[in-house]
Design a protein around this motif. Sequence first.
Motif, PDB file in Angstrom:
ATOM      1  N   THR A   1      -6.502 -16.166   0.254  1.00 49.30           N
ATOM      2  CA  THR A   1      -5.509 -15.792   1.265  1.00 49.30           C
ATOM      3  C   THR A   1      -4.334 -15.082   0.607  1.00 49.30           C
ATOM      4  N   LEU A   2      -3.869 -15.631  -0.505  1.00 49.75           N
ATOM      5  CA  LEU A   2      -2.728 -15.014  -1.188  1.00 49.75           C
ATOM      6  C   LEU A   2      -3.081 -13.600  -1.646  1.00 49.75           C
ATOM      7  N   GLU A   3      -4.278 -13.467  -2.203  1.00 50.38           N
ATOM      8  CA  GLU A   3      -4.718 -12.157  -2.698  1.00 50.38           C
ATOM      9  C   GLU A   3      -4.762 -11.131  -1.563  1.00 50.38           C
ATOM     10  N   SER A   4      -5.283 -11.574  -0.438  1.00 49.37           N
ATOM     11  CA  SER A   4      -5.402 -10.681   0.717  1.00 49.37           C
ATOM     12  C   SER A   4      -4.026 -10.293   1.270  1.00 49.37           C
ATOM     13  N   VAL A   5      -3.149 -11.273   1.426  1.00 50.43           N
ATOM     14  CA  VAL A   5      -1.840 -11.007   2.032  1.00 50.43           C
ATOM     15  C   VAL A   5      -0.928 -10.246   1.057  1.00 50.43           C
ATOM     16  N   ALA A   6      -1.139 -10.465  -0.253  1.00 52.97           N
ATOM     17  CA  ALA A   6      -0.279  -9.822  -1.254  1.00 52.97           C
ATOM     18  C   ALA A   6      -0.377  -8.299  -1.177  1.00 52.97           C
ATOM     19  N   ARG A   7      -1.502  -7.790  -0.689  1.00 48.50           N
ATOM     20  CA  ARG A   7      -1.660  -6.335  -0.559  1.00 48.50           C
ATOM     21  C   ARG A   7      -0.721  -5.761   0.495  1.00 48.50           C
ATOM     22  N   GLU A   8      -0.235  -6.622   1.371  1.00 49.79           N
ATOM     23  CA  GLU A   8       0.551  -6.140   2.519  1.00 49.79           C
ATOM     24  C   GLU A   8       2.044  -6.363   2.363  1.00 49.79           C
ATOM     25  N   GLY A   9       2.489  -6.937   1.245  1.00 53.46           N
ATOM     26  CA  GLY A   9       3.926  -7.195   1.150  1.00 53.46           C
ATOM     27  C   GLY A   9       4.332  -7.744  -0.199  1.00 53.46           C
ATOM     28  N   THR A  10       5.572  -8.209  -0.258  1.00 53.46           N
ATOM     29  CA  THR A  10       6.163  -8.724  -1.491  1.00 53.46           C
ATOM     30  C   THR A  10       6.163 -10.240  -1.452  1.00 53.46           C
ATOM     31  N   ILE A  11       5.460 -10.862  -2.392  1.00 53.49           N
ATOM     32  CA  ILE A  11       5.352 -12.323  -2.407  1.00 53.49           C
ATOM     33  C   ILE A  11       6.666 -12.937  -2.892  1.00 53.49           C
ATOM     34  N   ILE A  12       7.176 -13.854  -2.104  1.00 54.75           N
ATOM     35  CA  ILE A  12       8.411 -14.568  -2.445  1.00 54.75           C
ATOM     36  C   ILE A  12       8.092 -16.046  -2.591  1.00 54.75           C
ATOM     37  N   GLU A  13       8.384 -16.586  -3.747  1.00 53.44           N
ATOM     38  CA  GLU A  13       8.262 -18.033  -3.928  1.00 53.44           C
ATOM     39  C   GLU A  13       9.607 -18.651  -3.584  1.00 53.44           C
ATOM     40  N   LEU A  14       9.604 -19.615  -2.686  1.00 54.47           N
ATOM     41  CA  LEU A  14      10.846 -20.317  -2.371  1.00 54.47           C
ATOM     42  C   LEU A  14      10.934 -21.535  -3.266  1.00 54.47           C
ATOM     43  N   HIS A  15      11.963 -21.597  -4.056  1.00 52.16           N
ATOM     44  CA  HIS A  15      12.056 -22.638  -5.080  1.00 52.16           C
ATOM     45  C   HIS A  15      13.515 -22.990  -5.279  1.00 52.16           C
ATOM     46  N   GLU A  16      13.785 -24.281  -5.471  1.00 54.97           N
ATOM     47  CA  GLU A  16      15.170 -24.710  -5.604  1.00 54.97           C
ATOM     48  C   GLU A  16      15.902 -24.042  -6.773  1.00 54.97           C
ATOM     49  N   ASP A  17      15.155 -23.565  -7.765  1.00 53.68           N
ATOM     50  CA  ASP A  17      15.805 -22.916  -8.907  1.00 53.68           C
ATOM     51  C   ASP A  17      15.930 -21.407  -8.734  1.00 53.68           C
ATOM     52  N   GLY A  18      15.507 -20.890  -7.578  1.00 53.86           N
ATOM     53  CA  GLY A  18      15.539 -19.438  -7.375  1.00 53.86           C
ATOM     54  C   GLY A  18      16.937 -18.919  -7.108  1.00 53.86           C
ATOM     55  N   LYS A  19      17.029 -17.596  -7.023  1.00 56.43           N
ATOM     56  CA  LYS A  19      18.294 -16.940  -6.683  1.00 56.43           C
ATOM     57  C   LYS A  19      18.615 -17.247  -5.216  1.00 56.43           C
ATOM     58  N   PRO A  20      19.869 -17.562  -4.896  1.00 60.62           N
ATOM     59  CA  PRO A  20      20.197 -17.866  -3.496  1.00 60.62           C
ATOM     60  C   PRO A  20      19.895 -16.690  -2.565  1.00 60.62           C
ATOM     61  N   LEU A  21      19.265 -16.981  -1.443  1.00 63.54           N
ATOM     62  CA  LEU A  21      18.998 -15.964  -0.418  1.00 63.54           C
ATOM     63  C   LEU A  21      20.259 -15.205  -0.061  1.00 63.54           C
ATOM     64  N   VAL A  22      21.371 -15.936   0.080  1.00 62.86           N
ATOM     65  CA  VAL A  22      22.599 -15.313   0.582  1.00 62.86           C
ATOM     66  C   VAL A  22      23.086 -14.184  -0.320  1.00 62.86           C
ATOM     67  N   SER A  23      22.640 -14.168  -1.570  1.00 67.19           N
ATOM     68  CA  SER A  23      23.100 -13.085  -2.437  1.00 67.19           C
ATOM     69  C   SER A  23      21.946 -12.177  -2.863  1.00 67.19           C
TER      70      SER A  23
END
Lengths: 198, 198
Positions: A115-137
Amino acid sequence: MRQFIILGHEAPTTPGFSLSDLAGGAGRLDVLCRCVNAGLFVSHGIREDSRVHLVLNDEYTIRFDGSTAKRLYPTERAVASRIKGALESTANAIGHQPAEVSPGVELYRMGFNSTLESVAREGTIIELHEDGKPLVSAEPPADPVFVLSDHLEFTDSETAVLADTAERRLSVGPEILHADQTMTVGHNWLDTEGYQHY
Amino acid sequence: MRQFIILGHEAPTTPGFSLSDLAGGAGRLDVLCRCVNAGLFVSHGIREDSRVHLVLNDEYTIRFDGSTAKRLYPTERAVASRIKGALESTANAIGHQPAEVSPGVELYRMGFNSTLESVAREGTIIELHEDGKPLVSAEPPADPVFVLSDHLEFTDSETAVLADTAERRLSVGPEILHADQTMTVGHNWLDTEGYQHY
Protein backbone atom coordinates in the motif's frame (compact mmCIF):
# COMPACT_ATOMS: atom_id res chain seq x y z
CA MET A 1 -4.87 15.12 -2.99
CA ARG A 2 -4.51 14.35 0.72
CA GLN A 3 -4.03 10.74 1.73
CA PHE A 4 -3.78 8.93 5.04
CA ILE A 5 -2.51 5.42 5.68
CA ILE A 6 -3.40 4.04 9.11
CA LEU A 7 -1.96 0.81 10.42
CA GLY A 8 -4.42 -1.33 12.36
CA HIS A 9 -2.15 -3.81 14.11
CA GLU A 10 -4.86 -5.86 15.79
CA ALA A 11 -7.66 -5.14 13.36
CA PRO A 12 -9.95 -7.98 12.30
CA THR A 13 -9.53 -9.64 8.90
CA THR A 14 -12.80 -11.55 9.05
CA PRO A 15 -16.30 -10.08 9.38
CA GLY A 16 -17.38 -11.94 12.52
CA PHE A 17 -16.82 -9.09 14.98
CA SER A 18 -19.62 -7.39 16.91
CA LEU A 19 -20.54 -3.79 16.05
CA SER A 20 -21.28 -3.32 19.75
CA ASP A 21 -17.77 -4.24 20.93
CA LEU A 22 -15.43 -2.39 18.58
CA ALA A 23 -12.91 -1.45 21.27
CA GLY A 24 -12.74 -4.96 22.70
CA GLY A 25 -13.40 -8.00 20.54
CA ALA A 26 -12.79 -6.12 17.28
CA GLY A 27 -9.15 -5.22 18.03
CA ARG A 28 -9.64 -1.49 18.56
CA LEU A 29 -11.50 -1.09 15.29
CA ASP A 30 -13.03 1.98 16.97
CA VAL A 31 -9.71 3.77 16.45
CA LEU A 32 -9.73 3.06 12.71
CA CYS A 33 -13.38 4.10 12.38
CA ARG A 34 -12.61 7.46 13.96
CA CYS A 35 -9.76 7.85 11.48
CA VAL A 36 -12.13 7.43 8.53
CA ASN A 37 -14.37 10.07 10.10
CA ALA A 38 -11.48 12.50 10.64
CA GLY A 39 -10.06 11.89 7.19
CA LEU A 40 -13.17 12.29 5.08
CA PHE A 41 -15.80 14.36 6.86
CA VAL A 42 -16.39 18.04 7.48
CA SER A 43 -19.58 19.59 8.78
CA HIS A 44 -22.42 18.62 6.43
CA GLY A 45 -20.03 17.39 3.78
CA ILE A 46 -17.18 15.21 2.67
CA ARG A 47 -13.64 16.10 1.64
CA GLU A 48 -13.57 15.13 -2.02
CA ASP A 49 -9.79 15.51 -2.23
CA SER A 50 -9.10 13.02 0.56
CA ARG A 51 -8.48 9.27 0.73
CA VAL A 52 -8.10 7.06 3.80
CA HIS A 53 -6.32 3.69 3.60
CA LEU A 54 -6.89 1.36 6.55
CA VAL A 55 -4.31 -1.42 6.69
CA LEU A 56 -5.85 -4.35 8.55
CA ASN A 57 -3.32 -6.56 10.29
CA ASP A 58 -0.88 -6.21 7.36
CA GLU A 59 -3.16 -8.38 5.25
CA TYR A 60 -5.85 -6.21 3.67
CA THR A 61 -6.18 -2.51 2.93
CA ILE A 62 -9.57 -0.84 2.73
CA ARG A 63 -9.55 2.39 0.75
CA PHE A 64 -12.18 5.09 1.42
CA ASP A 65 -12.25 7.71 -1.33
CA GLY A 66 -13.95 11.03 -0.50
CA SER A 67 -14.56 11.84 -4.16
CA THR A 68 -16.79 8.83 -4.77
CA ALA A 69 -18.04 7.74 -1.32
CA LYS A 70 -21.80 7.63 -0.92
CA ARG A 71 -24.16 6.97 1.99
CA LEU A 72 -21.24 6.92 4.41
CA TYR A 73 -21.94 8.40 7.85
CA PRO A 74 -19.43 9.65 10.40
CA THR A 75 -20.25 7.39 13.33
CA GLU A 76 -17.99 4.63 14.56
CA ARG A 77 -20.75 2.06 14.13
CA ALA A 78 -21.59 3.10 10.56
CA VAL A 79 -17.97 2.99 9.44
CA ALA A 80 -17.44 -0.34 11.22
CA SER A 81 -20.46 -1.74 9.40
CA ARG A 82 -18.86 -0.75 6.10
CA ILE A 83 -15.61 -2.46 7.14
CA LYS A 84 -17.59 -5.59 8.03
CA GLY A 85 -19.09 -5.49 4.55
CA ALA A 86 -15.63 -5.16 3.04
CA LEU A 87 -14.39 -8.19 4.97
CA GLU A 88 -17.30 -10.19 3.55
CA SER A 89 -15.91 -9.47 0.06
CA THR A 90 -12.32 -10.65 0.46
CA ALA A 91 -12.80 -13.48 -2.05
CA ASN A 92 -13.36 -10.84 -4.75
CA ALA A 93 -9.97 -9.17 -4.18
CA ILE A 94 -7.60 -11.06 -6.46
CA GLY A 95 -3.96 -10.06 -6.89
CA HIS A 96 -3.88 -6.26 -6.95
CA GLN A 97 -7.48 -6.05 -8.20
CA PRO A 98 -9.67 -4.69 -5.42
CA ALA A 99 -13.10 -5.84 -4.36
CA GLU A 100 -15.60 -3.00 -4.83
CA VAL A 101 -17.54 -2.91 -1.57
CA SER A 102 -19.76 0.11 -2.11
CA PRO A 103 -19.28 3.45 -3.91
CA GLY A 104 -15.91 4.85 -2.84
CA VAL A 105 -14.98 1.84 -0.70
CA GLU A 106 -12.62 -0.85 -2.02
CA LEU A 107 -10.81 -3.73 -0.38
CA TYR A 108 -7.29 -4.64 -1.55
CA ARG A 109 -5.37 -7.80 -0.74
CA MET A 110 -2.39 -5.67 0.22
CA GLY A 111 -0.43 -5.14 3.44
CA PHE A 112 1.50 -2.08 4.54
CA ASN A 113 4.50 -2.32 2.20
CA SER A 114 2.45 -2.74 -0.98
CA THR A 115 0.00 0.00 0.00
CA LEU A 116 2.78 2.41 0.91
CA GLU A 117 4.62 1.68 -2.33
CA SER A 118 1.49 2.26 -4.37
CA VAL A 119 0.43 5.47 -2.61
CA ALA A 120 4.00 6.86 -2.52
CA ARG A 121 3.85 7.28 -6.31
CA GLU A 122 1.05 9.80 -5.85
CA GLY A 123 2.48 12.11 -3.20
CA THR A 124 4.97 13.00 -0.49
CA ILE A 125 5.13 10.55 2.42
CA ILE A 126 5.01 12.26 5.80
CA GLU A 127 5.81 10.37 8.97
CA LEU A 128 4.07 11.89 11.96
CA HIS A 129 6.40 11.51 14.90
CA GLU A 130 6.79 13.27 18.22
CA ASP A 131 10.41 14.10 17.36
CA GLY A 132 9.52 15.64 13.99
CA LYS A 133 9.54 19.28 12.97
CA PRO A 134 6.40 21.06 14.26
CA LEU A 135 3.64 21.32 11.64
CA VAL A 136 3.08 24.95 12.60
CA SER A 137 6.48 25.90 11.26
CA ALA A 138 6.54 23.59 8.21
CA GLU A 139 5.38 24.23 4.64
CA PRO A 140 2.88 21.64 3.37
CA PRO A 141 3.77 19.63 0.25
CA ALA A 142 1.34 19.56 -2.68
CA ASP A 143 0.09 15.99 -2.21
CA PRO A 144 0.75 14.87 1.34
CA VAL A 145 0.48 11.23 2.40
CA PHE A 146 0.33 10.92 6.18
CA VAL A 147 1.27 7.58 7.72
CA LEU A 148 -0.06 6.86 11.20
CA SER A 149 -0.34 3.99 13.62
CA ASP A 150 -3.41 2.98 15.62
CA HIS A 151 -3.22 2.77 19.44
CA LEU A 152 0.08 0.86 19.18
CA GLU A 153 3.52 2.13 18.19
CA PHE A 154 4.96 1.43 14.75
CA THR A 155 6.79 -1.91 14.79
CA ASP A 156 10.53 -2.00 14.15
CA SER A 157 10.05 -3.16 10.57
CA GLU A 158 7.42 -0.47 9.87
CA THR A 159 9.76 2.12 11.32
CA ALA A 160 12.54 0.92 9.03
CA VAL A 161 10.31 1.06 5.94
CA LEU A 162 9.16 4.56 6.88
CA ALA A 163 12.73 5.73 7.43
CA ASP A 164 13.46 4.67 3.84
CA THR A 165 10.32 6.15 2.30
CA ALA A 166 9.23 9.23 4.25
CA GLU A 167 10.43 12.52 2.81
CA ARG A 168 9.26 14.51 5.81
CA ARG A 169 9.04 13.85 9.53
CA LEU A 170 6.61 16.18 11.27
CA SER A 171 5.05 16.59 14.70
CA VAL A 172 1.61 17.94 15.58
CA GLY A 173 2.88 19.45 18.84
CA PRO A 174 4.02 18.65 22.35
CA GLU A 175 1.00 16.42 23.14
CA ILE A 176 0.84 12.92 21.68
CA LEU A 177 -2.61 12.72 20.11
CA HIS A 178 -4.80 9.89 18.95
CA ALA A 179 -4.43 9.02 15.27
CA ASP A 180 -7.79 10.58 14.35
CA GLN A 181 -6.99 13.76 16.27
CA THR A 182 -3.65 13.94 14.46
CA MET A 183 -5.47 13.66 11.13
CA THR A 184 -7.83 16.50 12.07
CA VAL A 185 -4.86 18.69 12.96
CA GLY A 186 -3.15 17.69 9.70
CA HIS A 187 -6.20 18.67 7.65
CA ASN A 188 -6.42 21.97 9.51
CA TRP A 189 -2.73 22.63 8.82
CA LEU A 190 -3.43 22.21 5.09
CA ASP A 191 -6.74 24.10 5.24
CA THR A 192 -5.23 27.15 6.88
CA GLU A 193 -2.09 27.49 4.79
CA GLY A 194 -1.96 31.21 4.12
CA TYR A 195 -5.35 31.67 5.83
CA GLN A 196 -4.13 34.39 8.19
CA HIS A 197 -3.52 36.61 5.18
CA TYR A 198 -7.11 36.61 3.94
CA MET B 1 -8.17 25.41 32.53
CA ARG B 2 -9.74 24.69 29.14
CA GLN B 3 -13.49 24.29 29.00
CA PHE B 4 -15.95 23.41 26.25
CA ILE B 5 -19.71 23.86 26.26
CA ILE B 6 -21.53 21.92 23.54
CA LEU B 7 -25.21 22.45 22.82
CA GLY B 8 -27.12 19.25 22.02
CA HIS B 9 -30.33 20.55 20.51
CA GLU B 10 -32.03 17.22 19.98
CA ALA B 11 -30.22 15.27 22.68
CA PRO B 12 -32.21 12.88 24.86
CA THR B 13 -33.20 13.86 28.41
CA THR B 14 -34.33 10.37 29.42
CA PRO B 15 -32.21 7.18 29.45
CA GLY B 16 -34.39 5.07 27.17
CA PHE B 17 -32.29 5.46 24.01
CA SER B 18 -30.43 2.60 22.33
CA LEU B 19 -26.63 2.55 22.42
CA SER B 20 -26.78 0.98 18.96
CA ASP B 21 -28.67 3.89 17.36
CA LEU B 22 -26.94 7.02 18.64
CA ALA B 23 -27.16 8.91 15.34
CA GLY B 24 -30.84 8.13 14.85
CA GLY B 25 -33.17 7.55 17.78
CA ALA B 26 -30.82 9.24 20.27
CA GLY B 27 -30.92 12.67 18.59
CA ARG B 28 -27.36 12.70 17.26
CA LEU B 29 -25.91 11.82 20.63
CA ASP B 30 -22.98 10.44 18.58
CA VAL B 31 -21.90 14.04 17.96
CA LEU B 32 -21.80 14.83 21.67
CA CYS B 33 -19.94 11.61 22.47
CA ARG B 34 -17.23 12.51 19.97
CA CYS B 35 -16.98 15.92 21.65
CA VAL B 36 -16.25 14.32 25.03
CA ASN B 37 -13.57 12.24 23.34
CA ALA B 38 -11.98 15.27 21.63
CA GLY B 39 -12.19 17.37 24.76
CA LEU B 40 -10.68 14.99 27.28
CA PHE B 41 -8.50 12.40 25.61
CA VAL B 42 -5.00 12.30 24.23
CA SER B 43 -3.05 9.18 23.27
CA HIS B 44 -2.88 6.91 26.31
CA GLY B 45 -4.03 9.64 28.64
CA ILE B 46 -6.53 12.26 29.66
CA ARG B 47 -6.24 16.05 29.70
CA GLU B 48 -6.44 16.87 33.39
CA ASP B 49 -6.88 20.60 32.72
CA SER B 50 -9.97 20.14 30.56
CA ARG B 51 -13.73 20.05 31.22
CA VAL B 52 -16.53 19.29 28.78
CA HIS B 53 -20.11 20.46 29.45
CA LEU B 54 -22.80 18.78 27.34
CA VAL B 55 -26.06 20.74 27.38
CA LEU B 56 -28.89 18.32 26.66
CA ASN B 57 -31.90 19.93 25.05
CA ASP B 58 -31.51 23.05 27.24
CA GLU B 59 -32.66 21.04 30.24
CA TYR B 60 -29.67 19.23 31.75
CA THR B 61 -25.92 19.72 31.60
CA ILE B 62 -23.52 16.81 32.06
CA ARG B 63 -20.04 17.85 33.13
CA PHE B 64 -17.02 15.65 32.37
CA ASP B 65 -13.95 16.70 34.31
CA GLY B 66 -10.57 15.44 33.07
CA SER B 67 -8.94 15.91 36.45
CA THR B 68 -11.18 13.42 38.23
CA ALA B 69 -12.66 11.19 35.49
CA LYS B 70 -11.99 7.50 35.90
CA ARG B 71 -12.70 4.43 33.80
CA LEU B 72 -13.89 6.58 30.92
CA TYR B 73 -13.01 5.29 27.44
CA PRO B 74 -12.90 7.26 24.21
CA THR B 75 -15.47 5.37 22.16
CA GLU B 76 -18.86 6.76 21.22
CA ARG B 77 -20.61 3.81 22.83
CA ALA B 78 -18.70 4.07 26.13
CA VAL B 79 -19.39 7.78 26.47
CA ALA B 80 -23.04 7.28 25.51
CA SER B 81 -23.33 4.63 28.19
CA ARG B 82 -22.07 7.14 30.75
CA ILE B 83 -24.65 9.70 29.51
CA LYS B 84 -27.37 7.07 29.87
CA GLY B 85 -26.23 6.52 33.45
CA ALA B 86 -26.38 10.26 34.09
CA LEU B 87 -29.93 10.44 32.77
CA GLU B 88 -30.90 7.68 35.20
CA SER B 89 -29.81 9.99 38.04
CA THR B 90 -31.81 13.12 37.21
CA ALA B 91 -33.89 12.81 40.41
CA ASN B 92 -30.71 13.40 42.43
CA ALA B 93 -29.98 16.77 40.78
CA ILE B 94 -31.84 19.28 42.93
CA GLY B 95 -31.58 23.01 42.36
CA HIS B 96 -28.00 23.76 41.42
CA GLN B 97 -26.74 20.67 43.30
CA PRO B 98 -25.53 18.11 40.77
CA ALA B 99 -26.07 14.38 40.76
CA GLU B 100 -22.72 12.59 41.00
CA VAL B 101 -22.87 9.94 38.29
CA SER B 102 -19.38 8.47 38.48
CA PRO B 103 -15.93 9.93 39.25
CA GLY B 104 -15.57 13.11 37.22
CA VAL B 105 -19.07 12.97 35.74
CA GLU B 106 -21.89 15.09 37.18
CA LEU B 107 -25.39 15.92 35.98
CA TYR B 108 -26.80 19.41 36.60
CA ARG B 109 -30.39 20.51 36.23
CA MET B 110 -29.24 23.48 34.18
CA GLY B 111 -29.81 24.64 30.59
CA PHE B 112 -27.52 26.72 28.40
CA ASN B 113 -27.94 30.12 30.06
CA SER B 114 -27.23 28.89 33.60
CA THR B 115 -24.29 26.77 32.48
CA LEU B 116 -22.78 29.60 30.46
CA GLU B 117 -23.22 32.04 33.33
CA SER B 118 -21.57 29.65 35.76
CA VAL B 119 -18.62 28.75 33.50
CA ALA B 120 -18.11 32.36 32.35
CA ARG B 121 -16.91 33.23 35.86
CA GLU B 122 -13.99 30.87 35.36
CA GLY B 123 -12.65 31.96 31.98
CA THR B 124 -12.88 33.81 28.69
CA ILE B 125 -15.84 32.83 26.52
CA ILE B 126 -14.87 32.15 22.91
CA GLU B 127 -17.50 31.80 20.22
CA LEU B 128 -16.28 29.67 17.36
CA HIS B 129 -17.75 31.09 14.19
CA GLU B 130 -16.83 30.92 10.51
CA ASP B 131 -16.66 34.74 10.40
CA GLY B 132 -14.32 34.99 13.40
CA LYS B 133 -10.64 35.86 13.44
CA PRO B 134 -8.51 32.86 12.42
CA LEU B 135 -7.12 30.92 15.39
CA VAL B 136 -3.73 30.75 13.68
CA SER B 137 -3.30 34.49 14.03
CA ALA B 138 -4.89 34.91 17.49
CA GLU B 139 -3.30 34.81 20.94
CA PRO B 140 -4.95 32.32 23.30
CA PRO B 141 -6.44 33.59 26.58
CA ALA B 142 -5.36 31.98 29.87
CA ASP B 143 -8.59 30.09 30.58
CA PRO B 144 -10.53 29.64 27.36
CA VAL B 145 -14.16 28.51 27.32
CA PHE B 146 -15.19 27.38 23.85
CA VAL B 147 -18.91 27.32 23.03
CA LEU B 148 -20.01 25.08 20.17
CA SER B 149 -23.17 23.72 18.67
CA ASP B 150 -23.87 20.12 17.65
CA HIS B 151 -24.90 19.31 14.05
CA LEU B 152 -27.41 22.20 14.09
CA GLU B 153 -26.74 25.94 14.00
CA PHE B 154 -27.02 28.06 17.15
CA THR B 155 -30.63 29.23 17.57
CA ASP B 156 -31.42 32.96 17.44
CA SER B 157 -31.68 33.18 21.21
CA GLU B 158 -28.40 31.30 21.73
CA THR B 159 -26.72 33.61 19.23
CA ALA B 160 -28.02 36.63 21.15
CA VAL B 161 -26.76 35.28 24.48
CA LEU B 162 -23.37 34.54 22.96
CA ALA B 163 -23.15 38.01 21.43
CA ASP B 164 -23.60 39.42 24.94
CA THR B 165 -21.18 37.06 26.66
CA ALA B 166 -18.39 36.07 24.27
CA GLU B 167 -15.23 38.11 24.57
CA ARG B 168 -13.67 36.58 21.47
CA ARG B 169 -14.99 35.33 18.16
CA LEU B 170 -12.60 32.98 16.42
CA SER B 171 -12.56 30.70 13.40
CA VAL B 172 -10.69 27.43 12.91
CA GLY B 173 -10.21 28.07 9.21
CA PRO B 174 -11.93 28.15 5.84
CA GLU B 175 -13.55 24.72 6.27
CA ILE B 176 -16.55 24.32 8.55
CA LEU B 177 -15.67 21.40 10.80
CA HIS B 178 -17.67 19.12 13.04
CA ALA B 179 -17.81 20.25 16.67
CA ASP B 180 -15.39 17.55 17.84
CA GLN B 181 -12.91 18.34 15.07
CA THR B 182 -13.12 22.01 16.05
CA MET B 183 -12.31 21.07 19.64
CA THR B 184 -9.28 19.05 18.53
CA VAL B 185 -8.03 22.03 16.53
CA GLY B 186 -8.69 24.32 19.52
CA HIS B 187 -6.67 22.08 21.84
CA ASN B 188 -3.83 21.96 19.32
CA TRP B 189 -3.89 25.75 19.05
CA LEU B 190 -3.38 25.96 22.81
CA ASP B 191 -0.87 23.07 22.88
CA THR B 192 1.37 24.63 20.26
CA GLU B 193 1.42 28.19 21.51
CA GLY B 194 5.07 29.12 21.21
CA TYR B 195 5.87 25.53 20.17
CA GLN B 196 7.73 26.55 17.01
CA HIS B 197 10.34 28.23 19.20
CA TYR B 198 11.31 25.09 21.11
